[in-house]
Design an enzyme around this catalytic site. Structure first.
Site, PDB file in Angstrom:
ATOM      1  N   GLU A   1     -12.058   2.095  -3.196  1.00 39.22           N
ATOM      2  CA  GLU A   1     -12.386   3.056  -2.045  1.00 39.22           C
ATOM      3  C   GLU A   1     -12.780   4.596  -2.478  1.00 39.22           C
ATOM      4  OE1 GLU A   1     -10.027   4.737   1.907  1.00 39.22           O
ATOM      5  OE2 GLU A   1      -9.265   3.031   0.924  1.00 39.22           O
TER       6      GLU A   1
ATOM      7  N   GLU B   1      -1.383   3.916   8.459  1.00 38.04           N
ATOM      8  CA  GLU B   1      -2.144   4.945   7.849  1.00 38.04           C
ATOM      9  C   GLU B   1      -2.676   5.943   9.078  1.00 38.04           C
ATOM     10  OE1 GLU B   1      -5.686   6.181   5.422  1.00 38.04           O
ATOM     11  OE2 GLU B   1      -4.539   4.345   4.571  1.00 38.04           O
TER      12      GLU B   1
ATOM     13  N   LYS C   1     -17.706  -0.968   1.668  1.00 39.02           N
ATOM     14  CA  LYS C   1     -16.483  -0.107   2.487  1.00 39.02           C
ATOM     15  C   LYS C   1     -17.205   0.249   3.711  1.00 39.02           C
ATOM     16  CE  LYS C   1     -14.172   4.241   2.228  1.00 39.02           C
ATOM     17  NZ  LYS C   1     -13.915   5.543   1.465  1.00 39.02           N
TER      18      LYS C   1
ATOM     19  N   GLU D   1      -9.735  18.049   3.497  1.00 41.16           N
ATOM     20  CA  GLU D   1     -11.260  17.747   2.530  1.00 41.16           C
ATOM     21  C   GLU D   1     -12.162  18.875   2.680  1.00 41.16           C
ATOM     22  OE1 GLU D   1     -13.576  13.863   1.366  1.00 41.16           O
ATOM     23  OE2 GLU D   1     -12.102  13.608   2.761  1.00 41.16           O
TER      24      GLU D   1
END
Length: 391
Positions: free
Chosen positions: A243, A377, A162, A207
């Site tokens: 992911e 996105e 990733k 987050e």
């Protein structure tokens, strides 16, 4: 390291009438620091102390500078708070700011802390930025799509699992951007996020990288995002789940040497204003004397903002991204004299400079990623600051 300290460092704390609008309290200007969530938190202004760190070892050097400052305050240190914003990598500039005036709201009460000779200032009206004009950042939108396509090709060759790639967007306004305006609008639109401001970097992050309270550590890992529907399809998608799992595992491996009784809960779907994320909550008990910045040094960059394996992802970012991330996607938040505090990840944010703003957004890329979907996105993630600036 650059250090600015006051001549007088006496600390005074007094309770004030609970304000319904903390954004109106600071005076105008860009020296505003803030960490707010759902109407509670802290906002401050002025600089009782400032520490700038560049190069390797930024977390350790910041921790030493903060520890030395706390020692100078002596018994008054218990009321002091430093706001921190770190560079994504060793190339950038990290900063710790101790405000001269700090207003805290918690549990229906508010109080003001002043350091040195500072006194609370009378606020000035919050100004609107006027018309906003947009332009490409380091790479035009179509070119960035090609960069993502190349990353997908490399991932399918098995070079890594990733990588997270970012892009920027530039805004210019008729009037200088009042940070209080942007903070207020972000908080109004995104009450689930932590609204932050440190040295002109302003945003609303969903987050929480790390929270330390005594020997208790918590985190919420976000990775795997969708701007369409209610996000439930994220739970059944193997690519989104992969992911997300990479990001969770990278955090767990980082804190494992310092913690025991590590527990996870998730993934679940966190639904925000215009996007949904897979989210996993993590809790643990500290078994070493590491402070919050020491934990951050071990954890950053997680796979949520860098990729995995970490070193291979960093190399691919450097090769393909063509972007100075500055303090985007790095730890931002606050810490106190006891080593406790909260550090989020600087997402959904912009760096302000007068009438200009530089916005950032990024996406986690895996072998199954669709470059066109990833472009959309980033558009959805830019929308947080775009909508707030255009309010």
């Amino acid at each position: 390291m650059t250090t600015t300290l006051p001549e007088r460092r006496s600390v005074r704390v007094r309770e004030i009438e609970d304000s319904t609008d903390l954004w109106r309290l600071p005076p105008s200007g860009d020296a505003v620091v803030s960490w707010m969530h759902d109407g509670r938190g802290m906002i401050g202004w002025g600089e009782a102390a400032r520490f700038e760190i560049t190069g390797p070892g930024r977390y350790e050097r910041a921790a030493r500078a903060w520890s030395d400052f706390v020692a100078q305050l002596g018994g008054d240190a218990a009321s002091a708070v430093a706001f921190a914003s770190f560079s994504f990598d060793d190339r950038g500039r990290s900063v710790l700011i101790v405000p001269e005036v700090l207003v805290t709201r918690r549990d229906g009460r508010s109080w003001v802390t002043t350091i040195g000779a500072a006194t609370p200032s009378r606020h000035s009206p919050i100004a609107r930025p006027g018309r906003v004009r947009w332009s490409d950042g380091a790479l035009p939108r179509a070119r960035w799509r090609d960069v993502v396509a190349e990353a997908v090709r490399r991932l399918r060759l098995g070079e890594l699992d990733k990588v997270v790639l970012a892009r920027d967007l530039l805004a210019e306004t008729d009037q200088p951007i009042d940070p209080r305006f942007l903070l207020r609008e972000l908080a109004r639109r995104h009450p689930q996020c932590w609204t932050f401001a440190v040295d002109g970097l302003i945003g609303a992050t969903p987050e929480m990288l790390l929270r330390r309270r005594g020997d208790q550590v918590t985190s919420q890992v976000l990775a795997g995002s969708s701007w369409s529907g209610d996000g439930r399809h994220l739970l059944t998608s193997s690519s989104y789940r992969d992911e997300h799992d990479f990001a969770v595992e990278s955090l767990l491996s980082a804190i494992a040497p310092h913690c025991a009784d590590v527990r996870t809960c998730g993934p679940s779907v966190l639904r925000l204003r215009n996007i949904a994320h897979l989210a996993t909550d993590v809790s643990a008990t500290l078994t070493t004397g590491v402070d919050l910045l020491g934990l951050a040094a071990a954890a950053h960059p997680t796979a949520a903002v860098g990729g995995t394996p970490r070193r291979a992802a960093a190399g691919l970012i450097s090769e393909l991204e063509d972007l100075d991330r500055d303090r985007y996607a790095a730890p931002v938040g606050w810490l106190d004299a006891g080593g406790d505090g909260e550090l989020g990840i600087a997402l959904r944010c912009a760096q302000l400079s007068g009438s200009r703003a530089r916005l950032f957004a990024g996406c986690g890329i895996v072998a199954e990623s669709d470059p066109d979907v990833e472009v959309h996105e980033t558009d959805a993630k830019f929308a947080a600051v775009r909508e707030a600036l255009g309010a």
